[in-house]
Write a protein that holds these residues in place. Structure first.
Motif, mmCIF file in Angstrom:
data_model
loop_
_atom_site.group_PDB
_atom_site.id
_atom_site.type_symbol
_atom_site.label_atom_id
_atom_site.label_comp_id
_atom_site.label_asym_id
_atom_site.label_seq_id
_atom_site.Cartn_x
_atom_site.Cartn_y
_atom_site.Cartn_z
ATOM 1 N N TYR A 179 -29.765 57.600 -20.600
ATOM 2 C CA TYR A 179 -28.840 57.701 -21.727
ATOM 3 C C TYR A 179 -29.479 57.170 -23.012
ATOM 4 O O TYR A 179 -30.135 56.130 -23.025
ATOM 5 N N ALA A 180 -29.270 57.917 -24.108
ATOM 6 C CA ALA A 180 -29.787 57.495 -25.410
ATOM 7 C C ALA A 180 -28.900 56.427 -26.027
ATOM 8 O O ALA A 180 -29.372 55.532 -26.730
ATOM 9 N N PHE A 181 -27.596 56.530 -25.809
ATOM 10 C CA PHE A 181 -26.666 55.515 -26.324
ATOM 11 C C PHE A 181 -25.425 55.464 -25.453
ATOM 12 O O PHE A 181 -25.099 56.437 -24.747
ATOM 13 N N VAL A 182 -24.762 54.313 -25.485
ATOM 14 C CA VAL A 182 -23.476 54.120 -24.814
ATOM 15 C C VAL A 182 -22.531 53.491 -25.837
ATOM 16 O O VAL A 182 -22.799 52.408 -26.353
ATOM 17 N N LEU A 183 -21.452 54.210 -26.157
ATOM 18 C CA LEU A 183 -20.466 53.737 -27.128
ATOM 19 C C LEU A 183 -19.245 53.248 -26.367
ATOM 20 O O LEU A 183 -18.662 53.995 -25.571
ATOM 21 N N ILE A 184 -18.859 51.993 -26.621
ATOM 22 C CA ILE A 184 -17.810 51.358 -25.823
ATOM 23 C C ILE A 184 -16.659 50.903 -26.710
ATOM 24 O O ILE A 184 -16.866 50.257 -27.736
#
Length: 340
Positions: free
Chosen positions: A70-75
Motif C-alpha cells: 500500500y502507498a498510503f493508509v488514510l484513517i
C-alpha cells in the motif's frame, strides 16, 4: 522506511513512466533508484523488485489476513475517536487499549487494521471493538490512477545500425565497400597492415570493424590485432569523454581481451588501454577520457591479458560527451554491460 533510494518520498519516486514493459530492457535502476530515462532499459518488474514493496510499503491486517504493497493508509477514528487528534487544538483523544483491534491505527508505524465494524453495543474497551474508517490504495493503484505507468519503449537504434551505415555511404554487407564512412557528426576510417574497408556486422545487425578490400565474410568482420587493424574517428565537435560499446569482446583462450584508445590532443597522442571485465564473447561498455578535449581517436585491439593472444572485436556503438557529463554512455548501452 520510505526514505532513500528504495522509498517513494523522493521526487518521482512513484513514477514508472520511464520504465519499460518490453523484454529487451535488461538494465538495472539508476543511481537514484529510478528507471533509466535513457535508454529506457529498466523493466517495470525490475523497478518494483528493487522497491521491494513487501518491505518498503504499508501493510493492512483484516479478516482475510495481512496484505502489503500500500502507498498510503488514510484513517478516520470513528465515533469513538480513540487516538484521534482534535482539530480545535491538536489535543489527542486517549488511545484504546493495546489489546483492542483498532489500536494499531494509532501508531506511527507497523501493520494497520481494517476489520469489519463491530456490532452495535460492543464496548469500546472490548478486544473486538472496531469503528475506524480506513481507505488505502496500493502502489500499483496509485501509479495507474496517476497515469504514471510503465510504457512500451522501443529499443534505441544503434549508431552503427543498418540504416545509419547506409546513410553514411556503406553497403549493408560484411564489407561496406568503403574505407571511410561519414555519419554526419563524425567520420570513421578503417586501417591495417594492408588496405581495409569498414566492415558491418550483418550477423547482429549493428556494429562496425575492418575487413580486407577483397573479403566479404563474417570470419573477417572484426578488428584484429594480428594484422594491426583499427578504426580512426574524427568528430566535428570536441568532447572530453568517449563512450564506446564493443561487441564480440570478452576473452580469447581464457585471457581477457584488451582495447586501446589513442586520442589526438594538440598534435600529441594520449593512449588509454582498457580490458574486458568478463569472459565470453558479448558486449561491454567503456567510458574513457584523455584528460582534455579531443576531436580524434583511434580504436585498436591489443594483445590479451597476459600478452599471449590477439584481441578481436566490433565497435557496436559510440558517443562523445562534454566535460559536464562524465557519465557519458552510448545510445544502446545498458548498465549490466559496463566495465571500469
Amino acid at each position: 522506511m520510505f526514505s532513500g533510494n528504495a522509498g517513494f518520498t523522493q521526487l518521482d519516486g512513484i513514477n514508472l513512466s520511464d520504465c519499460n514493459t518490453q523484454s529487451w530492457a535488461t538494465g538495472g535502476v539508476s543511481a537514484e533508484g529510478k528507471c533509466n530515462p535513457s535508454p529506457h532499459d529498466t523493466r517495470d518488474t525490475t523497478y518494483l523488485a528493487y522497491r521491494n514493496l513487501a518491505a518498503n510499503s504499508l501493510s493492512i491486517q483484516s479478516e482475510s489476513g495481512t496484505s502489503s504493497g500500500y502507498a498510503f493508509v488514510l484513517i478516520s477514528h470513528g465515533e469513538s475517536g480513540a487516538g484521534a487528534f482534535l482539530a480545535e487544538g491538536g489535543t489527542r483523544v486517549g488511545l484504546p487499549s493495546a489489546a483492542v483491534r483498532e489500536y494499531p491505527n494509532t501508531q506511527a508505524t507497523g501493520t494497520y487494521a481494517n476489520w469489519t465494524r463491530s456490532a452495535p453495543g460492543t464496548a469500546a474497551t472490548d478486544a473486538t471493538f472496531f469503528d475506524d474508517a480506513v481507505l488505502a490504495l496500493t502502489v500499483v493503484d496509485v501509479v495507474n490512477a496517476s497515469k504514471l505507468v510503465a510504457r512500451s519503449w522501443d529499443e534505441p537504434p544503434s549508431t552503427f545500425g543498418a540504416s545509419a551505415v547506409t546513410a553514411a555511404g556503406g553497403t549493408i554487407d560484411y564489407n561496406t565497400g568503403r574505407s571511410t564512412l561519414d555519419f554526419g557528426s563524425f567520420r570513421v576510417t578503417a586501417y591495417g597492415d594492408t588496405a581495409r574497408n569498414v566492415s558491418f556486422d550483418v550477423s547482429t545487425g549493428a556494429g562496425i570493424g575492418t575487413i580486407g578490400t577483397g573479403s566479404n565474410s563474417d570470419q573477417y568482420v572484426t578488428l584484429n590485432r594480428e594484422t594491426n587493424e583499427g578504426l580512426n574517428f574524427v568528430f566535428d565537435a570536441p568532447g572530453r569523454y568517449l563512450a564506446v560499446t564493443l561487441s564480440r569482446f570478452g576473452d580469447t583462450s581464457g585471457e581477457l581481451e584488451r582495447v586501446s584508445f589513442d586520442f589526438v590532443i594538440g598534435g600529441s597522442s594520449v593512449r588509454v588501454t582498457k580490458m574486458s571485465c568478463r569472459s565470453g564473447n558479448g558486449r561491454v561498455n567503456f567510458t574513457v577520457t584523455p584528460g582534455a578535449d579531443f576531436t580524434e581517436v583511434s580504436i585498436e585491439p591489443r594483445l590479451t591479458q597476459f600478452f599471449n593472444y590477439y584481441s578481436t572485436f566490433v565497435v557496436a556503438d559510440i558517443a562523445i560527451c562534454p566535460s559536464s557529463n562524465p557519465a557519458c554512455s552510448t545510445p544502446s548501452s545498458t548498465p549490466g554491460e559496463d566495465c571500469p
